[in-house]
Design a protein around this motif. Structure first.
Motif, PDB file in Angstrom:
ATOM      1  N   TYR A   1      51.138  33.568  51.130  1.00  0.00           N
ATOM      2  CA  TYR A   1      50.179  32.787  50.352  1.00  0.00           C
ATOM      3  C   TYR A   1      48.739  32.983  50.837  1.00  0.00           C
ATOM      4  CZ  TYR A   1      54.474  30.477  48.879  1.00  0.00           C
ATOM      5  OH  TYR A   1      55.730  30.226  48.380  1.00  0.00           O
ATOM      6  N   THR A   2      48.572  33.278  52.109  1.00  0.00           N
ATOM      7  CA  THR A   2      47.224  33.504  52.626  1.00  0.00           C
ATOM      8  C   THR A   2      46.628  34.772  52.039  1.00  0.00           C
ATOM      9  OG1 THR A   2      47.936  32.435  54.684  1.00  0.00           O
ATOM     10  CG2 THR A   2      45.842  33.608  54.720  1.00  0.00           C
ATOM     11  N   LEU A   3      47.438  35.807  51.918  1.00  0.00           N
ATOM     12  CA  LEU A   3      46.991  37.033  51.259  1.00  0.00           C
ATOM     13  C   LEU A   3      46.645  36.754  49.799  1.00  0.00           C
ATOM     14  CD1 LEU A   3      46.564  40.086  50.974  1.00  0.00           C
ATOM     15  CD2 LEU A   3      49.043  40.329  50.679  1.00  0.00           C
ATOM     16  N   ASP A   4      47.465  35.965  49.116  1.00  0.00           N
ATOM     17  CA  ASP A   4      47.191  35.633  47.717  1.00  0.00           C
ATOM     18  C   ASP A   4      45.830  34.952  47.574  1.00  0.00           C
ATOM     19  OD1 ASP A   4      49.758  36.564  47.292  1.00  0.00           O
ATOM     20  OD2 ASP A   4      50.648  34.556  47.180  1.00  0.00           O
ATOM     21  N   ALA A   5      45.559  34.006  48.475  1.00  0.00           N
ATOM     22  CA  ALA A   5      44.297  33.275  48.417  1.00  0.00           C
ATOM     23  C   ALA A   5      43.106  34.181  48.713  1.00  0.00           C
ATOM     24  CB  ALA A   5      44.326  32.110  49.411  1.00  0.00           C
ATOM     25  N   ALA A   6      43.274  35.084  49.675  1.00  0.00           N
ATOM     26  CA  ALA A   6      42.190  36.009  50.006  1.00  0.00           C
ATOM     27  C   ALA A   6      41.875  36.913  48.821  1.00  0.00           C
ATOM     28  CB  ALA A   6      42.575  36.842  51.228  1.00  0.00           C
ATOM     29  N   MET A   7      42.914  37.361  48.123  1.00  0.00           N
ATOM     30  CA  MET A   7      42.710  38.272  46.993  1.00  0.00           C
ATOM     31  C   MET A   7      41.966  37.601  45.840  1.00  0.00           C
ATOM     32  SD  MET A   7      43.726  41.198  47.961  1.00  0.00           S
ATOM     33  CE  MET A   7      43.771  42.118  46.412  1.00  0.00           C
ATOM     34  N   LYS A   8      42.070  36.291  45.749  1.00  0.00           N
ATOM     35  CA  LYS A   8      41.323  35.572  44.708  1.00  0.00           C
ATOM     36  C   LYS A   8      39.823  35.569  45.002  1.00  0.00           C
ATOM     37  CE  LYS A   8      45.072  32.493  43.269  1.00  0.00           C
ATOM     38  NZ  LYS A   8      45.546  31.087  43.178  1.00  0.00           N
ATOM     39  N   ASN A   9      39.464  35.897  46.243  1.00  0.00           N
ATOM     40  CA  ASN A   9      38.061  35.874  46.653  1.00  0.00           C
ATOM     41  C   ASN A   9      37.526  37.260  47.015  1.00  0.00           C
ATOM     42  OD1 ASN A   9      37.106  32.829  47.069  1.00  0.00           O
ATOM     43  ND2 ASN A   9      39.256  32.942  47.690  1.00  0.00           N
ATOM     44  N   ILE A  10      38.313  38.282  46.822  1.00  0.00           N
ATOM     45  CA  ILE A  10      37.899  39.612  47.258  1.00  0.00           C
ATOM     46  C   ILE A  10      36.801  40.162  46.347  1.00  0.00           C
ATOM     47  CG2 ILE A  10      39.552  40.993  45.913  1.00  0.00           C
ATOM     48  CD1 ILE A  10      38.854  41.495  49.658  1.00  0.00           C
ATOM     49  N   ASN A  11      35.852  40.838  46.928  1.00  0.00           N
ATOM     50  CA  ASN A  11      34.742  41.427  46.178  1.00  0.00           C
ATOM     51  C   ASN A  11      35.099  42.807  45.639  1.00  0.00           C
ATOM     52  OD1 ASN A  11      32.897  39.332  46.392  1.00  0.00           O
ATOM     53  ND2 ASN A  11      32.036  40.086  48.322  1.00  0.00           N
ATOM     54  N   ARG A  12      34.277  43.276  44.725  1.00  0.00           N
ATOM     55  CA  ARG A  12      34.410  44.632  44.214  1.00  0.00           C
ATOM     56  C   ARG A  12      34.232  45.618  45.376  1.00  0.00           C
ATOM     57  NH1 ARG A  12      34.486  47.425  39.554  1.00  0.00           N
ATOM     58  NH2 ARG A  12      33.288  49.368  39.357  1.00  0.00           N
ATOM     59  N   PHE A  13      35.065  46.609  45.435  1.00  0.00           N
ATOM     60  CA  PHE A  13      35.113  47.591  46.514  1.00  0.00           C
ATOM     61  C   PHE A  13      35.501  46.956  47.856  1.00  0.00           C
ATOM     62  CE2 PHE A  13      31.903  49.487  43.562  1.00  0.00           C
ATOM     63  CZ  PHE A  13      32.700  50.527  43.107  1.00  0.00           C
ATOM     64  N   GLY A  14      36.192  45.812  47.792  1.00  0.00           N
ATOM     65  CA  GLY A  14      36.676  45.172  49.012  1.00  0.00           C
ATOM     66  C   GLY A  14      37.749  45.997  49.691  1.00  0.00           C
ATOM     67  N   ARG A  15      37.959  45.725  50.972  1.00  0.00           N
ATOM     68  CA  ARG A  15      38.977  46.428  51.752  1.00  0.00           C
ATOM     69  C   ARG A  15      39.933  45.394  52.362  1.00  0.00           C
ATOM     70  NH1 ARG A  15      33.724  46.959  51.739  1.00  0.00           N
ATOM     71  NH2 ARG A  15      33.360  47.228  53.972  1.00  0.00           N
ATOM     72  N   VAL A  16      41.219  45.612  52.146  1.00  0.00           N
ATOM     73  CA  VAL A  16      42.245  44.735  52.694  1.00  0.00           C
ATOM     74  C   VAL A  16      43.042  45.523  53.727  1.00  0.00           C
ATOM     75  CG1 VAL A  16      44.265  43.310  52.205  1.00  0.00           C
ATOM     76  CG2 VAL A  16      42.377  43.424  50.544  1.00  0.00           C
ATOM     77  N   ILE A  17      43.047  45.030  54.956  1.00  0.00           N
ATOM     78  CA  ILE A  17      43.704  45.704  56.073  1.00  0.00           C
ATOM     79  C   ILE A  17      45.003  44.966  56.361  1.00  0.00           C
ATOM     80  CG2 ILE A  17      43.458  46.449  58.471  1.00  0.00           C
ATOM     81  CD1 ILE A  17      40.339  45.851  57.974  1.00  0.00           C
TER      82      ILE A  17
END
Length: 332
Positions: A224-240
């Protein structure tokens, strides 16, 4: 006599003490070309849970009734190898044994005079290297960007956030208690931190502290933490994708929101990794982490548990978030 910890049975869900067994063996003797090592500090890490499953992965699973292994700092107490002398300290992947025989291959010397030996299992070990290469090589940080870190008070997360500040990022951490939130903001220099145990809407909480969105998300938790982060990710964001501790003890394959549309619409890069992907560059990482440490730009937070018999419980405690920074077991 010498104690050894073996995997007695494969855990079903969260590991329990009866999944492990402590056995007594005769202290081993050495022959020409070998060294006798005594464990001084033992690293316990969440990824070890994956090796307790009988399934294919990037590293072979532990075998039943065989010793568990992790990164250890050990002292040479006897040597018949010209490369090592009594009193040397070495680190590398070693069994959970009080005493063990080794050739010294794939181990490296460490010096406990200028920094504690336990640091070589944390900030100057695979933990620190995971943070360093994950953030720099995959996150590609740029000054002024916003970095979000889950598991931020843990071994890797606490270092990631500090490196982010060194790189000129705005850093927001997610942790599991008010005490850990204070650690992040008051001692480790994070700009803000969120207690997930007192937050009903994680996506809204992230938005509050990152009103301009998240550029880099360093994920140690998943779910769920990943889900929440993805709702706030910017254009050209990077997820590690470094880890997913919230899922390690699940007995069934979990499902969740589909991320494909977000990845496409916002041109987001999402990449998983293991630190050994960057093994050829480890000297670079250790050199830079050591420099920051000596300059006082980097602090290494530790939770040290004492006693060889405490190793299994220390490992289990990781899944209840009982550690601040790196969890290490000190052997008497």
């Amino acid at each position: 006599m010498s104690k050894t910890i073996v995997l007695k049975q494969r855990p079903d869900g969260t590991p329990k003490n009866n999944d492990f067994e402590i056995i007594n063996e005769n202290q081993p003797s050495i022959k020409s070309g070998e060294i006798l090592l005594k464990a001084k500090y033992v690293s316990v890490d969440p990824y070890l849970r994956g090796r307790m499953r009988d399934e294919e992965s990037y590293i072979e699973p532990f075998k039943i009734n065989k010793p568990i292994a992790s990164t250890v700092v050990a002292e040479v107490v006897e040597s018949k190898n010209e490369k090592y002398k009594e009193g040397d300290f070495l680190t590398g992947m070693l069994d959970w044994k009080e005493y063990q025989v080794h050739t010294g291959d794939n181990l490296r010397n460490v010096d406990g005079d200028s920094i504690s030996l336990s640091a070589y299992l944390g900030v100057l070990g695979l933990t620190g290297l995971t943070a360093y290469f994950g953030l720099n090589r995959i996150g590609e940080p740029k000054k002024g960007e916003t970095l979000l870190v889950s598991g931020a008070a843990g071994a890797v997360g606490s270092i990631v956030g500090q490196i982010g500040k060194i790189k000129g990022l705005r850093v927001i951490g997610i942790a599991g208690s008010d005490e850990k939130v204070s650690l992040l903001t008051d001692q480790l220099g994070f700009d803000a931190a969120i207690n997930y145990n007192t937050t009903d809407d994680m996506a809204a909480a992230i938005k509050e502290y990152a009103p301009d969105g998240v550029d880099i998300y360093f994920d140690n938790v998943g779910s769920y933490t990943l889900d929440a982060a993805m709702k706030n990710i910017n254009r050209f964001g990077r997820v590690i994708n470094c880890g997913a501790i919230s899922l390690y003890n699940e007995t069934e394959q979990p499902t969740g929101p589909r991320l494909e549309t977000t990845l496409v619409k916002k041109s987001v890069k999402m990449q998983g990794f293991i630190v050994r992907n960057f093994e050829e560059d480890f000297p670079e990482g250790v050199q830079q982490l050591s420099k920051w440490l000596k300059e006082g730009k980097l602090k290494h937070e530790e939770t040290i548990v004492e006693g060889f018999d405490s190793i299994p419980q220390a490992f289990i405690d990781l899944f209840d978030g009982k550690n601040k920074g790196k969890m290490v077991v000190k052997i008497y």
